[in-house]
Design a protein around this motif. Structure first.
Motif, mmCIF file in Angstrom:
data_model
loop_
_atom_site.group_PDB
_atom_site.id
_atom_site.type_symbol
_atom_site.label_atom_id
_atom_site.label_comp_id
_atom_site.label_asym_id
_atom_site.label_seq_id
_atom_site.Cartn_x
_atom_site.Cartn_y
_atom_site.Cartn_z
ATOM 1 N N ASP A 140 0.834 -1.200 0.000
ATOM 2 C CA ASP A 140 0.000 0.000 0.000
ATOM 3 C C ASP A 140 0.872 1.255 0.000
ATOM 4 O OD1 ASP A 140 -2.339 1.504 0.060
ATOM 5 O OD2 ASP A 140 -2.428 1.500 2.262
ATOM 6 N N GLU A 141 1.649 1.406 -1.054
ATOM 7 C CA GLU A 141 2.515 2.572 -1.221
ATOM 8 C C GLU A 141 2.358 3.081 -2.643
ATOM 9 O OE1 GLU A 141 6.645 2.135 0.172
ATOM 10 O OE2 GLU A 141 6.035 0.173 0.934
ATOM 11 N N THR A 142 2.645 4.353 -2.841
ATOM 12 C CA THR A 142 2.593 4.884 -4.194
ATOM 13 C C THR A 142 3.838 4.447 -4.958
ATOM 14 O OG1 THR A 142 3.741 6.944 -3.674
ATOM 15 C CG2 THR A 142 1.320 6.928 -3.406
ATOM 16 N N LEU A 143 3.725 4.380 -6.256
ATOM 17 C CA LEU A 143 4.857 4.004 -7.090
ATOM 18 C C LEU A 143 5.997 5.001 -6.912
ATOM 19 C CD1 LEU A 143 6.083 2.117 -9.166
ATOM 20 C CD2 LEU A 143 4.922 3.457 -10.951
ATOM 21 N N GLY A 144 5.657 6.282 -6.844
ATOM 22 C CA GLY A 144 6.685 7.312 -6.654
ATOM 23 C C GLY A 144 7.437 7.129 -5.344
ATOM 24 N N HIS A 145 6.726 6.766 -4.279
ATOM 25 C CA HIS A 145 7.375 6.551 -2.984
ATOM 26 C C HIS A 145 8.339 5.365 -3.053
ATOM 27 C CE1 HIS A 145 7.891 6.356 1.357
ATOM 28 N NE2 HIS A 145 7.734 5.055 1.235
ATOM 29 N N ILE A 146 7.944 4.301 -3.724
ATOM 30 C CA ILE A 146 8.796 3.120 -3.845
ATOM 31 C C ILE A 146 10.050 3.451 -4.642
ATOM 32 C CG2 ILE A 146 8.950 0.762 -4.789
ATOM 33 C CD1 ILE A 146 5.847 0.634 -4.220
ATOM 34 N N ILE A 147 9.884 4.133 -5.768
ATOM 35 C CA ILE A 147 11.034 4.507 -6.587
ATOM 36 C C ILE A 147 11.960 5.418 -5.800
ATOM 37 C CG2 ILE A 147 11.743 5.804 -8.646
ATOM 38 C CD1 ILE A 147 9.218 4.603 -10.016
ATOM 39 N N ARG A 148 11.395 6.358 -5.055
ATOM 40 C CA ARG A 148 12.206 7.262 -4.224
ATOM 41 C C ARG A 148 13.002 6.478 -3.188
ATOM 42 N NH1 ARG A 148 11.816 10.091 0.647
ATOM 43 N NH2 ARG A 148 12.708 12.187 0.552
ATOM 44 N N HIS A 149 12.345 5.537 -2.512
ATOM 45 C CA HIS A 149 13.009 4.733 -1.492
ATOM 46 C C HIS A 149 14.166 3.929 -2.097
ATOM 47 C CE1 HIS A 149 13.588 2.206 2.023
ATOM 48 N NE2 HIS A 149 13.613 1.183 1.185
ATOM 49 N N VAL A 150 13.923 3.261 -3.217
ATOM 50 C CA VAL A 150 14.954 2.434 -3.853
ATOM 51 C C VAL A 150 16.108 3.308 -4.332
ATOM 52 C CG1 VAL A 150 15.471 0.844 -5.755
ATOM 53 C CG2 VAL A 150 13.318 0.620 -4.489
ATOM 54 N N LEU A 151 15.792 4.436 -4.950
ATOM 55 C CA LEU A 151 16.828 5.333 -5.457
ATOM 56 C C LEU A 151 17.700 5.859 -4.311
ATOM 57 C CD1 LEU A 151 18.051 6.797 -7.879
ATOM 58 C CD2 LEU A 151 16.362 8.612 -7.535
ATOM 59 N N ILE A 152 17.083 6.317 -3.240
ATOM 60 C CA ILE A 152 17.851 6.837 -2.100
ATOM 61 C C ILE A 152 18.667 5.713 -1.462
ATOM 62 C CG2 ILE A 152 17.630 7.776 0.242
ATOM 63 C CD1 ILE A 152 15.352 9.543 -0.882
#
Length: 132
Positions: free
Chosen positions: A98-110
């Motif tokens: 239950d997360e937004t795609l943008g949040h997941i990409i941000r987490h992985v990138l960081i």
């Protein structure tokens, strides 16, 4: 309505990742000068073997290169540091959480940028735990 929806393409994931990177603090981005962000559907078989992954869906991202703390002025010229984001595992994770795609990409990138800074997975887990 649902018949028109499609999963984001490699190019669309790249646009999201570049947007996330552009919104990071200036000081943070300055330390990332020269990093190449690459989007692919899955990690290669070689990467999966090296990382001892059980499945091609196990890795959402990967840092390849020499972290900042491990560089020396005496080093020979090398390829740029790279961050890989893997579209299909990211989309699979997105579908199950239950997360937004943008949040997941941000987490992985960081997370992968953290490896560029020389942080281990354990270091980053400790930082995240303190932030909760």
């Amino acid at each position: 309505m649902w018949t028109e929806l499609k999963a984001p393409s490699l190019a669309e994931i790249e646009v999201i990742a570049q947007g996330v990177f552009a919104r990071l603090p200036d000081r943070f981005r300055a330390l990332c000068e020269g990093i190449v962000i690459q989007i692919d559907d899955f990690p290669t078989e070689e990467v999966l073997d090296e990382m001892e992954a059980d499945s091609e869906f196990d890795l959402l991202g990967l840092f390849q290169g020499t972290g900042l703390p491990f560089r020396s002025t005496d080093d020979l010229p090398r390829l740029p540091n790279m961050i890989w984001l893997y579209r299909r595992p990211i989309l699979d994770y997105w579908a199950e959480h239950d997360e937004t795609l943008g949040h997941i990409i941000r987490h992985v990138l960081i997370h992968e940028i953290g490896h560029h800074f020389g942080l281990s997975d354990d270091d980053m887990a400790a930082i995240e735990a303190k932030a909760d």
